[in-house]
Design a protein around this motif. Structure first.
Motif, PDB file in Angstrom:
ATOM      1  N   LEU A 206       0.371  57.795  35.498  1.00 32.11           N
ATOM      2  CA  LEU A 206       1.666  57.375  34.931  1.00 32.11           C
ATOM      3  C   LEU A 206       2.688  57.000  36.002  1.00 32.11           C
ATOM      4  O   LEU A 206       3.291  55.924  35.923  1.00 32.11           O
ATOM      5  CB  LEU A 206       2.254  58.462  34.029  1.00 32.11           C
ATOM      6  N   PRO A 207       2.925  57.877  37.007  1.00 34.48           N
ATOM      7  CA  PRO A 207       3.902  57.477  38.028  1.00 34.48           C
ATOM      8  C   PRO A 207       3.500  56.175  38.730  1.00 34.48           C
ATOM      9  O   PRO A 207       4.342  55.321  38.998  1.00 34.48           O
ATOM     10  CB  PRO A 207       3.901  58.658  39.014  1.00 34.48           C
ATOM     11  N   ASN A 208       2.200  56.008  39.013  1.00 36.65           N
ATOM     12  CA  ASN A 208       1.747  54.772  39.638  1.00 36.65           C
ATOM     13  C   ASN A 208       1.981  53.563  38.735  1.00 36.65           C
ATOM     14  O   ASN A 208       2.460  52.518  39.186  1.00 36.65           O
ATOM     15  CB  ASN A 208       0.241  54.880  39.937  1.00 36.65           C
ATOM     16  N   PHE A 209       1.606  53.705  37.480  1.00 32.51           N
ATOM     17  CA  PHE A 209       1.776  52.587  36.536  1.00 32.51           C
ATOM     18  C   PHE A 209       3.240  52.142  36.488  1.00 32.51           C
ATOM     19  O   PHE A 209       3.561  50.956  36.640  1.00 32.51           O
ATOM     20  CB  PHE A 209       1.308  52.991  35.134  1.00 32.51           C
ATOM     21  N   TYR A 210       4.125  53.110  36.269  1.00 34.10           N
ATOM     22  CA  TYR A 210       5.535  52.747  36.119  1.00 34.10           C
ATOM     23  C   TYR A 210       6.142  52.265  37.437  1.00 34.10           C
ATOM     24  O   TYR A 210       7.045  51.423  37.439  1.00 34.10           O
ATOM     25  CB  TYR A 210       6.327  53.929  35.546  1.00 34.10           C
ATOM     26  N   PHE A 211       5.649  52.804  38.541  1.00 35.87           N
ATOM     27  CA  PHE A 211       6.111  52.340  39.859  1.00 35.87           C
ATOM     28  C   PHE A 211       5.905  50.836  39.977  1.00 35.87           C
ATOM     29  O   PHE A 211       6.815  50.092  40.358  1.00 35.87           O
ATOM     30  CB  PHE A 211       5.341  53.078  40.957  1.00 35.87           C
ATOM     31  N   HIS A 212       4.703  50.375  39.666  1.00 35.97           N
ATOM     32  CA  HIS A 212       4.410  48.949  39.846  1.00 35.97           C
ATOM     33  C   HIS A 212       5.098  48.092  38.779  1.00 35.97           C
ATOM     34  O   HIS A 212       5.540  46.981  39.064  1.00 35.97           O
ATOM     35  CB  HIS A 212       2.897  48.724  39.877  1.00 35.97           C
ATOM     36  N   ALA A 213       5.192  48.608  37.562  1.00 40.88           N
ATOM     37  CA  ALA A 213       5.883  47.869  36.507  1.00 40.88           C
ATOM     38  C   ALA A 213       7.365  47.684  36.865  1.00 40.88           C
ATOM     39  O   ALA A 213       7.917  46.584  36.745  1.00 40.88           O
ATOM     40  CB  ALA A 213       5.740  48.609  35.171  1.00 40.88           C
ATOM     41  N   ALA A 214       8.010  48.755  37.327  1.00 46.66           N
ATOM     42  CA  ALA A 214       9.440  48.678  37.653  1.00 46.66           C
ATOM     43  C   ALA A 214       9.661  47.856  38.916  1.00 46.66           C
ATOM     44  O   ALA A 214      10.673  47.151  39.043  1.00 46.66           O
ATOM     45  CB  ALA A 214      10.020  50.082  37.815  1.00 46.66           C
ATOM     46  N   THR A 215       8.719  47.929  39.857  1.00 46.10           N
ATOM     47  CA  THR A 215       8.862  47.125  41.073  1.00 46.10           C
ATOM     48  C   THR A 215       8.724  45.636  40.735  1.00 46.10           C
ATOM     49  O   THR A 215       9.443  44.789  41.292  1.00 46.10           O
ATOM     50  CB  THR A 215       7.831  47.565  42.127  1.00 46.10           C
ATOM     51  N   ALA A 216       7.817  45.303  39.824  1.00 52.20           N
ATOM     52  CA  ALA A 216       7.695  43.908  39.372  1.00 52.20           C
ATOM     53  C   ALA A 216       9.022  43.438  38.767  1.00 52.20           C
ATOM     54  O   ALA A 216       9.513  42.351  39.083  1.00 52.20           O
ATOM     55  CB  ALA A 216       6.570  43.789  38.338  1.00 52.20           C
ATOM     56  N   HIS A 217       9.615  44.276  37.912  1.00 48.04           N
ATOM     57  CA  HIS A 217      10.927  43.966  37.337  1.00 48.04           C
ATOM     58  C   HIS A 217      11.961  43.766  38.448  1.00 48.04           C
ATOM     59  O   HIS A 217      12.738  42.804  38.428  1.00 48.04           O
ATOM     60  CB  HIS A 217      11.347  45.101  36.394  1.00 48.04           C
ATOM     61  N   GLY A 218      11.954  44.642  39.428  1.00 47.78           N
ATOM     62  CA  GLY A 218      12.930  44.569  40.517  1.00 47.78           C
ATOM     63  C   GLY A 218      12.791  43.294  41.332  1.00 47.78           C
ATOM     64  O   GLY A 218      13.797  42.701  41.741  1.00 47.78           O
ATOM     65  N   ILE A 219      11.566  42.842  41.555  1.00 52.19           N
ATOM     66  CA  ILE A 219      11.346  41.599  42.311  1.00 52.19           C
ATOM     67  C   ILE A 219      11.966  40.419  41.564  1.00 52.19           C
ATOM     68  O   ILE A 219      12.643  39.576  42.157  1.00 52.19           O
ATOM     69  CB  ILE A 219       9.836  41.367  42.547  1.00 52.19           C
ATOM     70  N   LEU A 220      11.756  40.368  40.266  1.00 49.02           N
ATOM     71  CA  LEU A 220      12.336  39.259  39.486  1.00 49.02           C
ATOM     72  C   LEU A 220      13.859  39.329  39.491  1.00 49.02           C
ATOM     73  O   LEU A 220      14.546  38.313  39.642  1.00 49.02           O
ATOM     74  CB  LEU A 220      11.805  39.284  38.045  1.00 49.02           C
ATOM     75  N   ARG A 221      14.392  40.533  39.348  1.00 49.48           N
ATOM     76  CA  ARG A 221      15.860  40.699  39.350  1.00 49.48           C
ATOM     77  C   ARG A 221      16.442  40.267  40.681  1.00 49.48           C
ATOM     78  O   ARG A 221      17.478  39.597  40.730  1.00 49.48           O
ATOM     79  CB  ARG A 221      16.207  42.167  39.082  1.00 49.48           C
ATOM     80  N   GLU A 222      15.776  40.666  41.764  1.00 48.72           N
ATOM     81  CA  GLU A 222      16.266  40.331  43.095  1.00 48.72           C
ATOM     82  C   GLU A 222      16.230  38.813  43.292  1.00 48.72           C
ATOM     83  O   GLU A 222      16.971  38.265  44.093  1.00 48.72           O
ATOM     84  CB  GLU A 222      15.400  41.058  44.132  1.00 48.72           C
ATOM     85  N   ASN A 223      15.385  38.119  42.532  1.00 42.74           N
ATOM     86  CA  ASN A 223      15.312  36.656  42.578  1.00 42.74           C
ATOM     87  C   ASN A 223      16.230  35.986  41.554  1.00 42.74           C
ATOM     88  O   ASN A 223      16.130  34.785  41.333  1.00 42.74           O
ATOM     89  CB  ASN A 223      13.871  36.194  42.335  1.00 42.74           C
ATOM     90  N   GLY A 224      17.073  36.795  40.929  1.00 43.82           N
ATOM     91  CA  GLY A 224      18.075  36.208  40.037  1.00 43.82           C
ATOM     92  C   GLY A 224      17.623  35.972  38.615  1.00 43.82           C
ATOM     93  O   GLY A 224      18.363  35.371  37.821  1.00 43.82           O
TER      94      GLY A 224
END
Lengths: 171, 171
Positions: free
Chosen positions: B138-156
């Motif tokens: 679970l922590p691994n799954f959500y880590f990568h899901a939230a990091t994917a979200h963060g990459i898109l956000r950081e790209n606007g």
């Protein structure tokens, strides 16, 4: 080896402890690089995202609220007043103590009960404790924990998934 | 309202579906801004972090592996060959189908059994299915899901936690 609420929360506890250790690493590396840790605390992944401090506060709140709402006990309010790393570490410690002190039987009994919580400024949402835990509290908790990690990484702090999962191989 | 493995996985399923919808939003907004979606797919939060495509692939793998290892069934390998958004969406769809098809009783029985999985190139780790699910997968799954979200956000890309939690209020 029963899947209890406490067992699900063990991942949350582990991650809060990991965030505490990540804060230490961030301060250590910031100091070496002559960066004021306050710069990291106010850093964001995007201008319209919440800063690091709020990510930690929110991770803390989703952990605390999960325990309070599913367990049906008191839900203390921890004000969002932290402005330094030691204060954020104290917030994490308070939440860890709160989670540890919760009653296991109440946490399991609460899964079948309805939980009502605020949505936005004036609305509320009601769902079972089970759905609240697995589909709302956990994704929210990990979202903010991982976003906090991402903010530090984007600022060049040398941490990684091993830090995020700290403790998992010491079980 | 029993806390089953399937119930814990409902948050994972919900989040995979959310990521699928986030991919659609990312393509739509990239197209409007005349950005090649491939730019987003190769974007990272830090030079020594994995790019967006790998974050999605890893979120997929932690979901698939959790089901396969705890359930004790076949663990198909989905090769990391995706280079486009439609391919990433197809990967998510394959994992969602795999999770949905898993046997609920086997998923619960597996919590008490040992799970052994690779750690690094040559070592393995063994822990109970319960610890593997709650403290590793679970922590691994959500880590990568939230990091994917963060990459898109950081790209606007204009998404937010409502997108990450898509579906939670429709239960």
């Amino acid at each position: 080896m029963t899947l209890t609420t406490r067992a699900v929360l063990s991942g949350v506890t582990q991650t809060l402890q990991a965030l505490d250790a990540i804060l230490d690493k961030a301060v250590e590396q910031a100091t070496e690089r002559k960066i004021d840790p306050a710069v990291l605390l106010s850093s964001r992944l995007a201008p319209d995202m919440l800063p690091f401090t709020r990510q930690i506060q929110l991770a803390c709140d989703f952990a605390k609220n999960a325990v309070a709402r599913v367990g049906g006990g008191e839900n203390p309010k921890f004000p969002d007043e932290e402005t330094t790393v030691p204060e954020l570490k104290a917030r994490i410690a308070k939440v860890l103590a709160f989670v540890a002190a919760a009653d296991d039987a109440a946490l399991d009994a609460g899964l079948a009960k309805d939980v009502t919580f605020p949505r936005g400024a004036s609305a509320t949402v009601t769902m079972t404790g089970l759905n609240y835990l697995t589909r709302f509290a956990l994704p929210n908790f990990y979202f903010h924990a991982a976003t906090a990690h991402g903010i530090l990484r984007e600022n060049g702090i040398q941490i990684g998934k091993g830090d995020f999962l700290k403790g998992v191989f010491d079980i």
